[in-house]
Design an enzyme around this catalytic site. Structure first.
Site, PDB file in Angstrom:
ATOM      1  N   SER A 239       0.800  -1.252   0.115  1.00 50.06           N
ATOM      2  CA  SER A 239       0.058   0.100  -0.008  1.00 50.06           C
ATOM      3  C   SER A 239       0.758   1.303  -0.161  1.00 50.06           C
ATOM      4  O   SER A 239       1.879   1.030   0.435  1.00 50.06           O
ATOM      5  CB  SER A 239      -0.838  -0.003   1.368  1.00 50.06           C
ATOM      6  OG  SER A 239       0.040   0.084   2.511  1.00 50.06           O
ATOM      7  N   GLY A 243       4.489   2.118   1.993  1.00 50.56           N
ATOM      8  CA  GLY A 243       5.523   2.720   1.020  1.00 50.56           C
ATOM      9  C   GLY A 243       5.952   3.731   1.714  1.00 50.56           C
ATOM     10  O   GLY A 243       7.218   4.256   1.487  1.00 50.56           O
ATOM     11  N   GLU A 260       6.811  -0.118  -4.922  1.00 47.24           N
ATOM     12  CA  GLU A 260       5.876  -0.397  -6.070  1.00 47.24           C
ATOM     13  C   GLU A 260       4.550  -0.633  -5.370  1.00 47.24           C
ATOM     14  O   GLU A 260       4.300  -1.482  -4.609  1.00 47.24           O
ATOM     15  CB  GLU A 260       6.297  -1.769  -6.695  1.00 47.24           C
ATOM     16  CG  GLU A 260       5.513  -2.036  -8.083  1.00 47.24           C
ATOM     17  CD  GLU A 260       4.260  -2.832  -7.801  1.00 47.24           C
ATOM     18  OE1 GLU A 260       3.210  -2.284  -7.937  1.00 47.24           O
ATOM     19  OE2 GLU A 260       4.321  -4.125  -7.849  1.00 47.24           O
ATOM     20  N   CYS A 294      -2.554  -4.723  -8.295  1.00 47.73           N
ATOM     21  CA  CYS A 294      -2.221  -3.308  -8.187  1.00 47.73           C
ATOM     22  C   CYS A 294      -2.447  -2.532  -9.539  1.00 47.73           C
ATOM     23  O   CYS A 294      -2.701  -1.537  -9.628  1.00 47.73           O
ATOM     24  CB  CYS A 294      -0.923  -2.788  -7.589  1.00 47.73           C
ATOM     25  SG  CYS A 294       0.232  -3.717  -8.453  1.00 47.73           S
TER      26      CYS A 294
HETATM   27  C1  UN1 Z   1       0.793  -6.450  -8.548  1.00 43.46           C
HETATM   28  O1  UN1 Z   1      -0.345  -6.346  -8.655  1.00 43.46           O
HETATM   29  O2  UN1 Z   1       1.385  -6.218  -7.551  1.00 43.46           O
HETATM   30  O3  UN1 Z   1       0.431  -6.615 -14.469  1.00 43.46           O
HETATM   31  C2  UN1 Z   1       1.650  -6.816  -9.707  1.00 43.46           C
HETATM   32  C3  UN1 Z   1       0.253  -7.608 -13.739  1.00 43.46           C
HETATM   33  C4  UN1 Z   1       1.147  -8.347 -13.068  1.00 43.46           C
HETATM   34  C5  UN1 Z   1       1.819  -7.671 -11.947  1.00 43.46           C
HETATM   35  C6  UN1 Z   1       0.835  -7.301 -10.819  1.00 43.46           C
HETATM   36  N1  UN1 Z   1       1.993  -8.958 -13.856  1.00 43.46           N
HETATM   37  O4  UN1 Z   1      -1.121  -8.093 -13.562  1.00 43.46           O
END
Ligand code: UN1
Length: 491
Positions: A239, A243, A260, A294
Site C-alpha cells: 500500500s 510505502g 511499487e 495493483c
Molecule cells: C501487482 O499487482 O502487484 O500486471 C503486480 C500484472 C502483473 C503484476 C501485478 N504482472 O497484472
C-alpha cells in the site's frame, strides 16, 4: 483445504516451523477461511542474526563472476519448472486466486529467471570519451549489498522472483519479508531455492549459506529490517501507506528504495474503440484476481457516444461471471483475501452511492464455502462524474464508470487526476488519439497501453509507476541497475 495445503507444503519441501505462543502469525486460506498453520514471528534476535548472515553471504557472493552467479538462477528456474504445479496450487490456496493465475504467477518466476540468466552476461557499463589526453573513462557496475524484498499477499511469489532473480545475478544476497497474509508460499519458495543451491553445489560451485532468507512477521519486523543500516536496498510492494513509511525510513539513512505501491488505474474507451475487444479486456482487468492486483482496472472513462452500447453489455457479462472456489475449473473470480477487504469494499460502495453513483453488484455470495470466506459479486458503479470516492484505491473488484463527451484531452485529464500513477489504457482505432495518450502530455502512468487492459504486464518490461505508486521499477528492461552500485573510473 487445510490438509491439501499442508500436503503441498510437504511436497514442496517445507520444514514447517513450530510457533511459540504469543509471537505467532496464522496462515489462512481465503477459500474457506480456515487456518492452515501457525508460524513463529521473527524476534529481534532472529532479525539481528539473519542480517549478519545475509551480509556475510553478500561478501562471498559478490566476488563470484556474474555469469557463474547466473547458473544458480538458471537452476532456480529449473526447480521452479519442476515445482510449478504444486507451488501454483499453494498460491491459489493462500492468496485465493484462480488456479490458472496461481500457475501463471509461477510461470512469471520462471520467465524472470530466464531473463536474469541472460542478464548475468550483460551487466554492461559505458566507456566515455575523456576530455584529458591519454585518459580513459568508464562506468563499472558492482554488487550493492543485502537486498530486502517486502512483498504483498496478492502476488505472493512472483514479486519476490522479479527482485530476487535480478538481485542474485547482480551479486546481492536477499532477505524476504513476505506479507503476513501469505507466509506459506514464501517458505515453499525458499525450499525450492534451497534445492537450486544444492544442485549448484553438486555441480561444484561455491555458494555461501543464507544467500536468500525468509523473515516471517508483521509490520514491525519489516520496519526493523527497513531501519537496518546494513541493508542498502529495500524493494517494497504494497500500500501507499506502507510505502511512505518505508520510503521515509530509507531516505533517513540514505538507503535506496524501489517502491511499487498501489494503482487507481483507468481505461479510456474512445468513440472508435472495438467494443468486443473492450468487453473482454475490461472484464479481465477489472475482475481478475478478484480486483486485488495493483494493476486492476478501477476506472472506466467512456465516451458518451459508446456508453449505452458498452455499459449494459458489461453488466450482462458481469451477471454471468463464475464466482467460487478458485481451484475449481471454470471459476473466474475467487474470494477476497479477508474480512477487512470485504468491509473496505462495502464502505467504498456506500460512499459511491452517497456520491450519486448507481451500484450494480457488490454483494456477498457463496457463503456456504465458509463463514469467514468472503466472495463477492464484482461491482460496476456508474458515477455522475469522477468524484472523490473514485480517486481512492479500494483493493476490491469495483469498476467505476464515468462519461466524457469532449476530446481525448478531457479523458486524459481524468486519467491523470488521481494520486496514483501505475497503469492506464486507451481503446481506440484513431492514431491521433493513441499518440496523444502515449505522448508527453498523455497518460502520466508508468504503464500506458493501447487496446489492451491495464493488468497482465510482462516481465520483459520495467514494471512500476509514478506519483503515489512510488516511482520504482522492477523486473525487465534496465531495472537491474537499481540493484547495483555504479562506479565511474578514470584511468
Ligand atoms: C501487482 O499487482 O502487484 O500486471 C503486480 C500484472 C502483473 C503484476 C501485478 N504482472 O497484472
Amino acid at each position: 483445504m487445510k490438509q491439501n495445503a499442508l500436503d503441498l507444503c510437504k511436497q514442496l519441501g517445507v520444514a514447517m516451523p513450530t510457533a511459540v505462543a504469543g509471537n505467532a502469525i496464522t496462515a489462512r486460506t481465503p477459500i474457506t477461511g480456515d487456518v492452515i498453520a501457525t508460524l513463529p514471528c521473527a524476534s529481534s534476535g532472529d532479525i539481528e542474526r539473519v542480517v549478519v548472515r545475509s551480509r556475510e553471504a553478500f561478501l562471498a557472493w559478490r566476488t563470484v563472476p556474474a555469469p557463474v552467479r547466473g547458473e544458480l538462477v538458471r537452476l532456480l528456474g529449473e526447480e521452479l519448472r519442476t515445482s510449478k504445479h504444486a507451488l501454483g496450487q499453494l498460491v491459489s490456496i493462500e492468496a485465493g486466486k484462480v488456479l490458472q493465475e496461481g500457475l501463471g504467477e509461477v510461470q512469471e518466476m520462471i520467465d524472470i529467471c530466464d531473463f536474469a540468466v541472460g542478464l548475468s552476461r550483460q551487466l554492461y557499463g559505458l566507456t566515455i570519451a575523456s576530455e584529458r589526453a591519454e585518459h580513459r573513462m568508464m562506468e563499472t557496475w558492482h554488487p550493492l549489498g543485502p537486498t530486502l524484498i517486502i512483498s504483498a499477499f496478492n502476488f505472493p511469489v512472483a514479486v519476490w522472483a522479479w527482485n530476487a532473480a535480478l538481485a542474485l545475478v547482480c551479486g546481492n544476497s536477499t532477505l524476504w519479508k513476505p506479507s503476513d497474509k501469505a507466509p506459506l508460499t514464501a517458505l515453499a519458495t525458499q525450499a525450492v531455492f534451497d534445492r537450486a543451491v544444492q544442485r549448484y553445489r553438486d555441480e561444484g560451485h561455491i555458494v555461501p549459506d543464507n544467500l536468500s532468507a525468509v523473515v516471517i512477521g508483521r509490520a514491525e519486523v519489516g520496519a526493523a529490517l527497513v531501519a537496518d543500516a546494513r541493508i542498502p536496498l529495500v524493494s517494497a510492494t504494497g500500500s501507499t501507506r506502507m510505502g511512505r513509511a518505508v520510503g521515509e525510513a530509507c531516505a533517513k539513512r540514505f538507503a535506496r528504495s524501489i517502491l511499487e505501491l498501489g494503482g487507481n488505474n483507468a481505461a479510456i474507451i474512445a468513440p472508435s474503440a472495438t467494443l468486443e475487444m473492450v468487453e473482454r479486456a475490461v472484464t479481465f482487468a477489472a475482475v481478475g484476481t478478484a480486483g486485488q492486483r495493483c494493476t486492476t482496472l478501477r476506472r472506466l472513462v467512456v465516451h458518451a457516444g459508446v456508453y449505452d452500447a458498452l455499459v449494459p453489455r458489461l453488466r450482462k457479462i458481469y451477471g454471468k461471471l463464475r464466482i467460487g472456489n478458485p481451484l475449481d475449473e471454470g471459476t473466474l473470480v475467487g474470494p477476497l483475501i479477508d474480512r477487512a477487504a470485504f468491509d473496505a469494499m462495502q464502505t467504498a460502495l456506500a460512499a459511491a452511492r452517497a456520491a450519486g453513483g448507481t451500484v450494480h453488484g457488490g454483494d456477498r455470495v457463496q457463503q456456504a464455502l465458509g463463514t469467514d470466506a468472503y466472495y463477492v459479486q464484482p461491482a460496476i458503479v456508474e458515477m455522475p462524474s469522477q468524484t472523490d470516492v473514485m480517486c481512492h484505491e479500494t483493493f476490491a473488484p469495483i469498476l467505476h464508470v464515468v462519461k466524457y463527451d469532449g476530446e481525448i484531452e478531457q479523458a486524459v485529464a481524468l486519467n491523470n487526476a488521481v494520486a496514483h500513477g501505475l497503469s492506464s489504457s486507451i481503446f481506440t482505432n484513431d492514431l491521433r488519439e493513441m499518440e496523444r495518450f502515449l505522448g508527453a502530455a498523455g497518460s502520466d502512468c508508468g504503464i500506458a497501453n493501447v487496446n489492451i487492459g491495464t493488468s497482465g504486464a510482462e516481465i520483459g518490461g520495467a514494471f512500476g509507476g509514478e506519483k503515489e505508486t512510488g516511482g520504482g521499477r522492477e523486473s525487465g528492461s534496465d531495472s537491474w541497475r537499481a540493484y547495483m552500485r555504479r562506479a565511474t573510473n578514470t584511468i
